[in-house]
Design a protein around this motif. Structure first.
Motif, PDB file in Angstrom:
ATOM      1  N   VAL A  89     -19.807 -14.830   1.037  1.00 45.04           N
ATOM      2  CA  VAL A  89     -18.904 -15.689   1.303  1.00 45.04           C
ATOM      3  C   VAL A  89     -17.357 -16.796   0.281  1.00 45.04           C
ATOM      4  O   VAL A  89     -17.253 -16.197  -0.634  1.00 45.04           O
TER       5      VAL A  89
ATOM      6  N   CYS B  87     -17.617 -13.938  -3.119  1.00 42.59           N
ATOM      7  CA  CYS B  87     -16.648 -12.815  -3.045  1.00 42.59           C
ATOM      8  C   CYS B  87     -15.045 -13.831  -2.984  1.00 42.59           C
ATOM      9  O   CYS B  87     -14.092 -13.426  -3.444  1.00 42.59           O
ATOM     10  N   ARG B  88     -15.064 -15.403  -2.207  1.00 49.18           N
ATOM     11  CA  ARG B  88     -14.129 -15.843  -2.439  1.00 49.18           C
ATOM     12  C   ARG B  88     -13.739 -16.210  -4.126  1.00 49.18           C
ATOM     13  O   ARG B  88     -12.621 -16.234  -4.060  1.00 49.18           O
TER      14      ARG B  88
ATOM     15  N   ILE C 159     -14.470  -9.029   1.426  1.00 44.74           N
ATOM     16  CA  ILE C 159     -16.179  -9.626   2.077  1.00 44.74           C
ATOM     17  C   ILE C 159     -16.750  -8.464   2.436  1.00 44.74           C
ATOM     18  O   ILE C 159     -18.057  -8.392   1.878  1.00 44.74           O
TER      19      ILE C 159
END
Length: 296
Positions: free
Chosen positions: A123, A126-127, A133
Motif C-alpha cells: 500500500v 503504491c501510494r 492498489i
C-alpha cells in the motif's frame, strides 16, 4: 506394529563453512525464501507483459516498478513475519528477552504477520508511486503461493511445525525427543506431516487455482477478484490443516492438551484457525463486492 514413514536423512543446511569465528551456512529455509521470491518475480513479470489479462488491456505498473516493489515486499515479509510470530505466538518470552526478536536466523515466522507486512509495504509503495492498489494486490496473491509451497517444504526438512500424533500409514516419525513426546503412545510416535499438507493446499492447489482463473477466466479484469480468492483460499486451507497440526507449546496445558485458544468442552479453535477465520470472511466478501462492481 503401526506403519509409518521414517524421517528422511536430510540436513537443514545445504552447506556451511567457517570464516574465523563465524560460521556461514546456507539453510533450506533461506533457499525457500529465495526460490519463492524469484518465482514470484517471474510470475508477476509475465502477467505485466500480458496486457490482455488486465482490465482495459492496461497493466497497473511497469517491470521497473515491479523490481522496486520487490524490495519493499522482502522487507514486509521479514519484518511482518517476525513481529507476527512474536506478538501472536510467544509475546511473553520475547517481551522478556527483546534482544531475541532480531535473531530471525533462529527461526520463528508467522504467515499472518508476513501477510500484513506485505500488505502495508504494498500500500505504501503504491501510494508513493501513484499505482492502483487493487490490481497490484490481485497479482500479489498469485505471487505468494510459490513462497508458501517452498516454505512449507523447508519446514518439513527442518523437522518443525509437525502435526498431531497419528496411526495413518503416511505418518512420519520426526526426530527429536520433543516430537517423540506423544502421550499414551509406547515406542516410536508417528505424526501427521502437516507441513506437506500445507505445501499442497496453500501453495500448489491455491496457486494452480489462481493461475487458472487469471490466465483462463480473465480474473484480473475484475479488480479484487483474485485477491479475494487468495485470501479466502489461504484461510480455508490453513483452517483445514490446523485440525492435523500440533499446537504451539505455549498453548498446551494439562487441561487443554489440544492447545486451543478458544475451548468449548472437548472442542475448540487453534490460534491458526482464529487468525484464518477473518481471512475467509473478508476474502469471500471481497469476491462478492468485486463481482458486483464488475457487472456494474
Amino acid at each position: 506394529m503401526i506403519a509409518m514413514i521414517p524421517f528422511p536423512d536430510i540436513s537443514p543446511e545445504l552447506f556451511s563453512f567457517d570464516i574465523g569465528d563465524f560460521t556461514f551456512a546456507l539453510r533450506w529455509y533461506a533457499l525457500a525464501y529465495i526460490a519463492g521470491i524469484l518465482l514470484a518475480w517471474r510470475l508477476v513479470g509475465k502477467a505485466l507483459e500480458t496486457p490482455d489479462l488486465w482490465r482495459a488491456s492496461a497493466a497497473p505498473m511497469t517491470r521497473a516498478q515491479l523490481e522496486d516493489l520487490m524490495t519493499w515486499v522482502i522487507v514486509g515479509i521479514i519484518a511482518g513475519g517476525r513481529l507476527g510470530f512474536v506478538l501472536f505466538y510467544q509475546p511473553e518470552y520475547y517481551f522478556a528477552n527483546p534482544a531475541e526478536i532480531l535473531k530471525i536466523w533462529t527461526g520463528g515466522m508467522s504467515f499472518h504477520g508476513g501477510f500484513l507486512g506485505v500488505a502495508i509495504a504494498g500500500v505504501l509503495f503504491c501510494r508513493k508511486h501513484n499505482i492502483p492498489i487493487i490490481p497490484v494486490a490481485d497479482i500479489a496473491g498469485l505471487a505468494a503461493t510459490p513462497g508458501l509451497f517452498f516454505g512449507r517444504i523447508a519446514n518439513f526438512i527442518n523437522a518443525e511445525l509437525w502435526g498431531r500424533p497419528t496411526d495413518a500409514a503416511w505418518g512420519v516419525a520426526f526426530p527429536g525427543t520433543h516430537a517423540q513426546d506423544c502421550a499414551d503412545i509406547l515406542g516410536i510416535c508417528a505424526r501427521h506431516p502437516s507441513q506437506l499438507y500445507e505445501a499442497a493446499l496453500e501453495g500448489l492447489v491455491l496457486g494452480l487455482i489462481l493461475l487458472y482463473v487469471i490466465w483462463r477466466k480473465g480474473a484480473l479484469k475484475i479488480p479484487g477478484q483474485s485477491l479475494g480468492i487468495f485470501i479466502a483460499g489461504y484461510g480455508i486451507a490453513r483452517f483445514i490443516v490446523e485440525f492435523y497440526r500440533q499446537a504451539d507449546d505455549q498453548f498446551i496445558t494439562f487441561e487443554n492438551p489440544m492447545g486451543y485458544v478458544i475451548q468449548l468442552g472437548d472442542y475448540g479453535v487453534s490460534m491458526g484457525q482464529l487468525l484464518s477465520s477473518p481471512m475467509i470472511v473478508v476474502g469471500l466478501a471481497i469476491i462478492v463486492v468485486a463481482r458486483q462492481r464488475g457487472k456494474a
